[in-house]
Motif scaffolding. Structure first.
Motif, PDB file in Angstrom:
ATOM      1  N   UNK A 120       0.828  -1.206   0.000  1.00 31.19           N
ATOM      2  CA  UNK A 120       0.000   0.000   0.000  1.00 31.19           C
ATOM      3  C   UNK A 120       0.859   1.251   0.000  1.00 31.19           C
ATOM      4  N   UNK A 121       1.882   1.283   0.868  1.00 31.86           N
ATOM      5  CA  UNK A 121       2.765   2.457   0.911  1.00 31.86           C
ATOM      6  C   UNK A 121       3.526   2.630  -0.395  1.00 31.86           C
ATOM      7  N   UNK A 122       3.882   1.515  -1.021  1.00 30.89           N
ATOM      8  CA  UNK A 122       4.579   1.595  -2.311  1.00 30.89           C
ATOM      9  C   UNK A 122       3.660   2.205  -3.372  1.00 30.89           C
ATOM     10  N   UNK A 123       2.396   1.774  -3.407  1.00 25.46           N
ATOM     11  CA  UNK A 123       1.445   2.305  -4.383  1.00 25.46           C
ATOM     12  C   UNK A 123       1.162   3.784  -4.123  1.00 25.46           C
ATOM     13  N   UNK A 124       1.038   4.157  -2.842  1.00 24.61           N
ATOM     14  CA  UNK A 124       0.821   5.566  -2.492  1.00 24.61           C
ATOM     15  C   UNK A 124       2.010   6.413  -2.938  1.00 24.61           C
ATOM     16  N   UNK A 125       3.202   5.881  -2.763  1.00 27.12           N
ATOM     17  CA  UNK A 125       4.396   6.599  -3.188  1.00 27.12           C
ATOM     18  C   UNK A 125       4.490   6.740  -4.691  1.00 27.12           C
ATOM     19  N   UNK A 126       4.055   5.719  -5.424  1.00 31.47           N
ATOM     20  CA  UNK A 126       4.108   5.757  -6.891  1.00 31.47           C
ATOM     21  C   UNK A 126       3.319   6.920  -7.469  1.00 31.47           C
ATOM     22  N   UNK A 127       2.218   7.263  -6.803  1.00 29.95           N
ATOM     23  CA  UNK A 127       1.368   8.337  -7.323  1.00 29.95           C
ATOM     24  C   UNK A 127       1.617   9.675  -6.624  1.00 29.95           C
ATOM     25  N   UNK A 128       2.679   9.750  -5.836  1.00 28.11           N
ATOM     26  CA  UNK A 128       3.086  11.018  -5.237  1.00 28.11           C
ATOM     27  C   UNK A 128       2.264  11.479  -4.061  1.00 28.11           C
ATOM     28  N   UNK A 129       1.722  10.533  -3.277  1.00 29.10           N
ATOM     29  CA  UNK A 129       0.906  10.913  -2.120  1.00 29.10           C
ATOM     30  C   UNK A 129       1.545  10.526  -0.791  1.00 29.10           C
ATOM     31  N   UNK A 130       2.823  10.203  -0.795  1.00 29.96           N
ATOM     32  CA  UNK A 130       3.494   9.853   0.464  1.00 29.96           C
ATOM     33  C   UNK A 130       3.348  10.983   1.471  1.00 29.96           C
ATOM     34  N   UNK A 131       3.016  10.615   2.705  1.00 28.63           N
ATOM     35  CA  UNK A 131       2.801  11.604   3.757  1.00 28.63           C
ATOM     36  C   UNK A 131       1.356  11.994   3.934  1.00 28.63           C
ATOM     37  N   UNK A 132       0.495  11.579   2.998  1.00 29.46           N
ATOM     38  CA  UNK A 132      -0.923  11.924   3.080  1.00 29.46           C
ATOM     39  C   UNK A 132      -1.777  10.698   3.386  1.00 29.46           C
ATOM     40  N   UNK A 133      -1.161   9.628   3.848  1.00 29.57           N
ATOM     41  CA  UNK A 133      -1.867   8.360   4.029  1.00 29.57           C
ATOM     42  C   UNK A 133      -3.051   8.458   5.002  1.00 29.57           C
ATOM     43  N   UNK A 134      -2.979   9.343   5.993  1.00 27.58           N
ATOM     44  CA  UNK A 134      -4.019   9.421   7.020  1.00 27.58           C
ATOM     45  C   UNK A 134      -5.166  10.363   6.648  1.00 27.58           C
ATOM     46  N   UNK A 135      -5.031  11.079   5.556  1.00 28.15           N
ATOM     47  CA  UNK A 135      -6.063  12.048   5.196  1.00 28.15           C
ATOM     48  C   UNK A 135      -7.308  11.366   4.621  1.00 28.15           C
ATOM     49  N   UNK A 136      -8.452  12.037   4.814  1.00 27.34           N
ATOM     50  CA  UNK A 136      -9.697  11.602   4.205  1.00 27.34           C
ATOM     51  C   UNK A 136      -9.841  12.254   2.828  1.00 27.34           C
ATOM     52  N   UNK A 137     -10.630  11.662   1.919  1.00 29.19           N
ATOM     53  CA  UNK A 137     -10.820  12.255   0.590  1.00 29.19           C
ATOM     54  C   UNK A 137     -11.282  13.706   0.630  1.00 29.19           C
ATOM     55  N   UNK A 138     -12.096  14.073   1.647  1.00 27.89           N
ATOM     56  CA  UNK A 138     -12.585  15.449   1.745  1.00 27.89           C
ATOM     57  C   UNK A 138     -11.461  16.445   2.010  1.00 27.89           C
ATOM     58  N   UNK A 139     -10.305  15.952   2.447  1.00 29.73           N
ATOM     59  CA  UNK A 139      -9.150  16.815   2.721  1.00 29.73           C
ATOM     60  C   UNK A 139      -8.187  16.866   1.531  1.00 29.73           C
ATOM     61  N   UNK A 140      -8.594  16.268   0.403  1.00 30.01           N
ATOM     62  CA  UNK A 140      -7.741  16.200  -0.774  1.00 30.01           C
ATOM     63  C   UNK A 140      -8.336  17.003  -1.924  1.00 30.01           C
ATOM     64  N   UNK A 141      -7.488  17.433  -2.832  1.00 28.68           N
ATOM     65  CA  UNK A 141      -7.950  18.082  -4.057  1.00 28.68           C
ATOM     66  C   UNK A 141      -8.481  17.013  -5.018  1.00 28.68           C
ATOM     67  N   UNK A 142      -9.125  17.469  -6.096  1.00 29.49           N
ATOM     68  CA  UNK A 142      -9.627  16.528  -7.094  1.00 29.49           C
ATOM     69  C   UNK A 142      -8.522  15.690  -7.705  1.00 29.49           C
ATOM     70  N   UNK A 143      -7.391  16.329  -7.996  1.00 30.86           N
ATOM     71  CA  UNK A 143      -6.261  15.591  -8.561  1.00 30.86           C
ATOM     72  C   UNK A 143      -5.710  14.553  -7.601  1.00 30.86           C
ATOM     73  N   UNK A 144      -5.665  14.909  -6.306  1.00 28.25           N
ATOM     74  CA  UNK A 144      -5.170  13.952  -5.307  1.00 28.25           C
ATOM     75  C   UNK A 144      -6.132  12.779  -5.142  1.00 28.25           C
ATOM     76  N   UNK A 145      -7.440  13.050  -5.212  1.00 26.95           N
ATOM     77  CA  UNK A 145      -8.412  11.960  -5.129  1.00 26.95           C
ATOM     78  C   UNK A 145      -8.269  11.012  -6.320  1.00 26.95           C
ATOM     79  N   UNK A 146      -7.982  11.564  -7.489  1.00 23.11           N
ATOM     80  CA  UNK A 146      -7.797  10.693  -8.651  1.00 23.11           C
ATOM     81  C   UNK A 146      -6.526   9.872  -8.510  1.00 23.11           C
ATOM     82  N   UNK A 147      -5.510  10.435  -7.844  1.00 23.51           N
ATOM     83  CA  UNK A 147      -4.292   9.664  -7.572  1.00 23.51           C
ATOM     84  C   UNK A 147      -4.580   8.505  -6.613  1.00 23.51           C
ATOM     85  N   UNK A 148      -5.477   8.734  -5.655  1.00 24.67           N
ATOM     86  CA  UNK A 148      -5.870   7.655  -4.744  1.00 24.67           C
ATOM     87  C   UNK A 148      -6.497   6.513  -5.535  1.00 24.67           C
TER      88      UNK A 148
END
Length: 365
Positions: A120-148
């Motif tokens: 999971x951490x590897x996949x999160x890192x691949x899309x450039x979201x490392x450090x945001x693992x604890x955030x909810x979708x409502x705390x993310x931008x549209x682009x970040x949600x698409x990365x999720x």
């Protein structure tokens, strides 16, 4: 191996054929884009490959293994096909953190806790979201949600990734950014991607190969982006891959004239026979000059001038036919080519695609 073979596939809904005898091959490790208008059957084909729909006829194979065979009734479930999928609407769970959203497929598969966290951490890192693992979708931008959503599709290490209009809900800058990131991911991971879109810019920018599908679900042309753009097989493909100008040209003996006028055609000669032809060209193919009494080029009248920052867009009347021209703003300034409505000009064409018959361009906005 994740090559995909589609042989003679057909699908009907309520007696209406959406796809008929369609055959297509995706090569292992390539990014292949299916480009066509809304309602042409692009998403239906993707759902057939994914296993969400059953073909009425034909065979679909992934990596040499048949996953759907209408004749035998064989139908491999979606979760056994080794693929990931990203939709237009993100489809992330609003009550789950980034980590839990991405890890969800692994939890369903019963992956042990250590491997689940590592992958999971590897996949999160691949899309450039490392450090945001604890955030909810409502705390993310549209682009970040698409990365999720993208990370969730990648976490199972699929051999095939299906992307159904995944960038439609993003603004222009984010679409461009994500387009580059998806291409970079595909090259880094070496997976096969089928990308479905009606956006020709994305298709041209992301694809190793692309197929243009018409409104009847027929594949009109398949090839590398440069090949399809520069050598379209017909006016449908030419029209669908960008803004298209169509100028009617008639042949009278050895002479060529524009439409029904007596204005002589001046430009690249046609490579097709026939008395009635159409010259197709892009706004960027138009070379403008001021009309200073010379005879070079086609005579035109500026009907609209729009300054768009990096470029100036002109609507030009050539012997009764309206065509678009796009010139870099710096060139207009340097060469005194800032026209206003009503100005006369001369038009030359850097490149022309010739089509037989008289093709109507349609409404111009």
């Amino acid at each position: 191996m994740a090559d995909v073979r589609i042989d003679g596939v057909g699908k009907k809904y309520a007696g209406r054929a959406v796809l008929s005898d369609l055959s297509l091959t995706l090569n292992d490790g390539e990014c292949f884009t299916l480009l066509g208008p809304s309602g042409c059957g692009k998403t239906v084909l993707m759902r057939l490959i994914a296993g969400f729909e059953t073909p009425d006829c034909g065979v679909i194979s992934i990596g040499g293994e048949p996953v759907a065979d209408a004749a035998s009734g064989q139908m491999l479930p979606p979760d056994k096909r080794g693929l990931g999928m990203v939709f237009q609407d993100y489809a992330v769970w609003p009550h789950m953190s980034v980590f839990d959203n991405v890890a969800y497929p692994l939890k369903l598969a019963g992956t042990d806790a250590v491997a689940l966290r590592e992958r999971t951490l590897r996949a999160v890192g691949l899309v450039g979201l490392s450090g945001l693992e604890a955030r909810l979708p409502s705390q993310l931008s549209g682009g970040q949600q698409q990365r999720v959503a993208l990370a969730r599709a990648l976490v199972s290490e699929p051999r095939l990734l299906l992307l159904d209009e995944p960038l439609n809900n993003l603004d222009a800058n984010l679409r461009e950014e994500m387009r580059f990131e998806i291409k970079a991911l595909q090259q880094k991971l070496g997976i096969t991607i089928l990308y479905v879109t009606h956006d020709q810019e994305i298709a041209l920018g992301i694809s190793d190969r692309l197929a243009v599908m018409d409104e009847n679900g027929v594949l009109r042309q398949i090839g590398a982006p440069e090949e399809v753009y520069e050598r379209p097989v017909d006016d449908f493909v030419f029209r669908f891959l960008g803004i298209a100008n169509f100028l009617p040209v008639r042949r009278d003996g050895d002479s060529l004239y524009i439409g029904g006028s007596m204005a002589a055609w001046v430009g690249p000669p046609p490579d097709k026979p026939g008395a009635t032809l159409t010259a197709g060209f892009r706004p960027s193919d138009v070379l403008l000059a001021r009309d200073e009494g010379g005879s070079d080029g086609l005579p035109g009248i500026i009907r609209r001038a729009s300054f768009l920052g990096a470029q100036v867009d002109y609507l030009i009347d050539i012997a009764g036919t309206l065509v678009r021209a796009a010139l870099p703003s710096h060139e207009c300034l340097a060469r005194n080519l800032l026209f206003v409505e009503g100005d006369r000009c001369r038009v030359e064409l850097a490149s022309v695609q010739w089509f037989e018959g008289n093709i109507v361009a349609g409404d111009r906005a």
